[in-house]
Design an enzyme around this catalytic site. Structure first.
Site, PDB file in Angstrom:
ATOM      1  CD  GLU A 148       0.440  -9.895   0.286  1.00 41.48           C
ATOM      2  OE1 GLU A 148      -0.650 -10.210  -0.184  1.00 41.48           O
ATOM      3  OE2 GLU A 148       1.109 -10.657   1.005  1.00 41.48           O
ATOM      4  CB  THR A 149       6.803  -5.351  -1.412  1.00 38.57           C
ATOM      5  OG1 THR A 149       7.340  -6.568  -1.934  1.00 38.57           O
ATOM      6  CG2 THR A 149       7.935  -4.422  -1.027  1.00 38.57           C
TER       7      THR A 149
END
Length: 127
Positions: free
Chosen positions: A64-65
């Protein structure tokens, strides 16, 4: 996040408009750096399109970012800090480790929210 301070990495990412973007990389659910779940946090995503955010998430190649979209301090106090979460394939309405990791980064680094007792994130699913 680890007990190690999360500091922005060099601005190596640039959008098609060649704008340099600062980001932080942290370890969530870890006591020490290089353990736990890694997370990239783009600290000022104003003006980025959904497609650019997805491309940057792919470039980081992490599970995830997150992208913080700063607003006026009074808006952030009332509605929360606007954050969008992406995997390498899609945008998520909510996810645990990026939410906690981004809140931890804000607690440690945000000009207004640093050390706050409560931090609200304005996610796609709501506050």
């Amino acid at each position: 996040m680890s007990n190690q301070p999360v500091t922005p990495q060099p601005s190596i990412f640039a959008t098609a408009s060649t704008r340099s973007l600062d980001y932080a990389r942290g370890d969530v659910f870890a006591e020490h750096a290089l353990q736990g779940n890694q997370l990239a946090i783009f600290t000022d995503a104003r003006g980025l399109s959904t497609e650019e955010m997805l491309a940057l998430a792919r470039e980081t190649n992490l599970s995830e970012t997150t992208f913080i979209i700063p607003r006026a301090p009074e808006v952030e106090r009332e509605l929360g800090v606007q954050v969008r979460i992406f995997t390498v394939a899609e945008e998520l309405l909510f996810a645990g480790h990026p939410t906690l990791g981004t809140a931890s980064w804000l607690y440690q680094n945000h000009a207004v929210l640093r050390g706050a007792e409560q931090i609200t994130l304005d996610l796609r699913i709501g506050p």
